[in-house]
Design an enzyme around this catalytic site. Structure first.
Site, PDB file in Angstrom:
ATOM      1  N   THR A  61       0.841  -1.185   0.000  1.00 29.79           N
ATOM      2  CA  THR A  61       0.000   0.000   0.000  1.00 29.79           C
ATOM      3  C   THR A  61       0.880   1.240   0.000  1.00 29.79           C
ATOM      4  O   THR A  61       2.109   1.155  -0.081  1.00 29.79           O
ATOM      5  CB  THR A  61      -0.982  -0.034   1.194  1.00 29.79           C
ATOM      6  OG1 THR A  61      -1.917   1.036   1.055  1.00 29.79           O
ATOM      7  CG2 THR A  61      -0.263   0.070   2.533  1.00 29.79           C
ATOM      8  N   LYS A  65       3.936   1.355  -3.676  1.00 30.98           N
ATOM      9  CA  LYS A  65       3.498   0.575  -4.840  1.00 30.98           C
ATOM     10  C   LYS A  65       4.431   0.735  -6.033  1.00 30.98           C
ATOM     11  O   LYS A  65       4.682  -0.224  -6.773  1.00 30.98           O
ATOM     12  CB  LYS A  65       2.078   0.975  -5.229  1.00 30.98           C
ATOM     13  CG  LYS A  65       1.020   0.609  -4.196  1.00 30.98           C
ATOM     14  CD  LYS A  65      -0.373   1.024  -4.653  1.00 30.98           C
ATOM     15  CE  LYS A  65      -1.409   0.722  -3.581  1.00 30.98           C
ATOM     16  NZ  LYS A  65      -2.779   1.075  -4.022  1.00 30.98           N
ATOM     17  N   GLU A  77       0.306  -8.285 -16.842  1.00 31.02           N
ATOM     18  CA  GLU A  77       0.084  -7.230 -17.833  1.00 31.02           C
ATOM     19  C   GLU A  77      -0.487  -5.974 -17.178  1.00 31.02           C
ATOM     20  O   GLU A  77      -0.093  -4.852 -17.503  1.00 31.02           O
ATOM     21  CB  GLU A  77      -0.870  -7.727 -18.914  1.00 31.02           C
ATOM     22  CG  GLU A  77      -1.128  -6.706 -20.012  1.00 31.02           C
ATOM     23  CD  GLU A  77      -2.069  -7.215 -21.090  1.00 31.02           C
ATOM     24  OE1 GLU A  77      -2.364  -6.454 -22.031  1.00 31.02           O
ATOM     25  OE2 GLU A  77      -2.522  -8.378 -20.986  1.00 31.02           O
ATOM     26  N   ASP A 102      -5.738  -3.146  -8.079  1.00 29.08           N
ATOM     27  CA  ASP A 102      -6.535  -1.955  -7.782  1.00 29.08           C
ATOM     28  C   ASP A 102      -7.575  -1.700  -8.867  1.00 29.08           C
ATOM     29  O   ASP A 102      -8.742  -1.423  -8.576  1.00 29.08           O
ATOM     30  CB  ASP A 102      -5.626  -0.726  -7.646  1.00 29.08           C
ATOM     31  CG  ASP A 102      -4.868  -0.709  -6.334  1.00 29.08           C
ATOM     32  OD1 ASP A 102      -5.356  -1.299  -5.357  1.00 29.08           O
ATOM     33  OD2 ASP A 102      -3.794  -0.091  -6.283  1.00 29.08           O
ATOM     34  N   ALA A 137      -2.852  12.250  -9.993  1.00 25.96           N
ATOM     35  CA  ALA A 137      -1.969  11.596 -10.965  1.00 25.96           C
ATOM     36  C   ALA A 137      -0.915  10.749 -10.272  1.00 25.96           C
ATOM     37  O   ALA A 137       0.169  10.535 -10.807  1.00 25.96           O
ATOM     38  CB  ALA A 137      -1.308  12.651 -11.864  1.00 25.96           C
ATOM     39  N   GLY A 139      -0.058   7.138  -7.600  1.00 26.72           N
ATOM     40  CA  GLY A 139      -0.145   5.695  -7.718  1.00 26.72           C
ATOM     41  C   GLY A 139      -1.565   5.181  -7.797  1.00 26.72           C
ATOM     42  O   GLY A 139      -1.844   4.220  -8.513  1.00 26.72           O
ATOM     43  N   SER A 165       2.400  19.046 -14.284  1.00 26.95           N
ATOM     44  CA  SER A 165       3.421  18.255 -14.977  1.00 26.95           C
ATOM     45  C   SER A 165       3.241  16.764 -14.712  1.00 26.95           C
ATOM     46  O   SER A 165       3.515  15.933 -15.583  1.00 26.95           O
ATOM     47  CB  SER A 165       4.823  18.698 -14.561  1.00 26.95           C
ATOM     48  OG  SER A 165       5.017  18.538 -13.158  1.00 26.95           O
TER      49      SER A 165
END
Length: 288
Positions: A61, A65, A77, A102, A137, A139, A165
């Site tokens: 967690t 990650k 994948e 997730d 943006a 994990g 960014s």
């Protein structure tokens, strides 16, 4: 006894051990599952030692990650596409397989909520293009983007983030590996956004800091689905705000938490546990 664990920081609040115990009881297996507090300086060593001493599986967690992604010998994948690992299985030859459950846990919860129809389209009472606003943006966002784009094939994801960014980097990465229905814009430009969003996802840690993402209230309509990956005993601050501004469809991340745990359990034991009773159990207890 077979050993499993979750690694994170903080970790005391984690419900992973309780969830795992309920799954194991249902399936009828006897194992131990422990909480492992780590820091950036010792995470790699702690994880490797765990597997060297007989550990068979680990959940990862926040904030490790992305670290775990680089420590695995093999990747599924979905972990490869997410560039993030939340589940590790020690294979019979001793190598470590990294997975990311997730995204599939998130999709499972959207289906449980009846927010996805039989054609994997977001349900709506009014005609609406399937636009998704993803706030954040980090994990958590990485874990759900690939499966959203592959499951809801007609959707378009628009990413906003406090640091623009980061949103640009994430968007560029997914465009480079073949996902075209993804874009980003600076957070302040949302005030000029004319999109109608079917689903708005809060993938930030704003709740931890007792704040909410700074998005315009007019993006919320009665039919807008609002999902907070965070969860608390009561409504999260983000969900409270969404309800106040008119959304009739709001959910927190508890269902996703249990869903991703079920898929981790399946990877380790090749048996898929029942999700709803565990969600109901946690809802009826003081889980935060």
């Amino acid at each position: 006894m077979n050993s499993f664990a979750v690694f994170g920081n903080p970790i005391k609040h984690s419900k992973s051990a309780e969830i795992y115990a309920l799954f194991a009881q249902e399936i009828g297996i006897s194992t131990e599952y422990n909480l492992k507090l780590a820091v950036q300086d010792n995470f790699n060593c702690l994880l490797y030692n765990f597997f060297e001493l007989g550990g068979l599986g680990a959940n990862i967690t926040s904030p490790f990650k992305e670290n775990a992604y680089f420590l695995c010998n093999q990747l599924t994948e979905r972990a490869e596409k997410a560039r993030s690992v939340n589940t590790i299985k020690k294979l019979k030859n001793g190598t470590l397989l990294g997975d990311n459950t997730d995204g599939i846990g998130f999709i499972s919860d959207l289906k449980r909520l009846n927010w996805l129809d039989n054609n994997n389209q977001i349900t709506s009472h009014t005609p609406m293009i399937t636009n998704i606003l993803l706030i954040g943006a980090g994990g958590a966002a990485k874990g759900i983007i690939p499966i959203l784009l592959t499951t809801i094939t007609t959707c378009h994801i628009n990413i906003v983030n406090r640091t623009f960014s980061r949103a640009q980097e994430l968007t560029s990465y997914y465009q480079e590996i073949g996902y075209k229905n993804i874009s980003c814009l600076p957070l302040y430009k949302l005030r000029y956004d004319t999109h109608k969003y079917s689903l708005i996802i809060n993938a930030t840690t704003s709740n931890i800091h007792n704040t909410i993402p700074k998005i315009p209230y007019f993006l919320i309509t009665p039919d807008t689905k609002c999902y907070d990956l965070f969860y608390t005993k009561q409504d999260t601050l983000f969900i409270t705000w969404c309800k106040k501004n008119g959304s009739n469809y709001c959910a927190d991340g508890l269902g996703m938490l249990v869903g991703q745990a079920a898929h981790s359990f399946f990877l380790w034991h090749n048996a898929f546990p029942t999700i709803d009773p565990v969600i109901n159990h946690l809802r009826s207890t003081c889980y935060m």
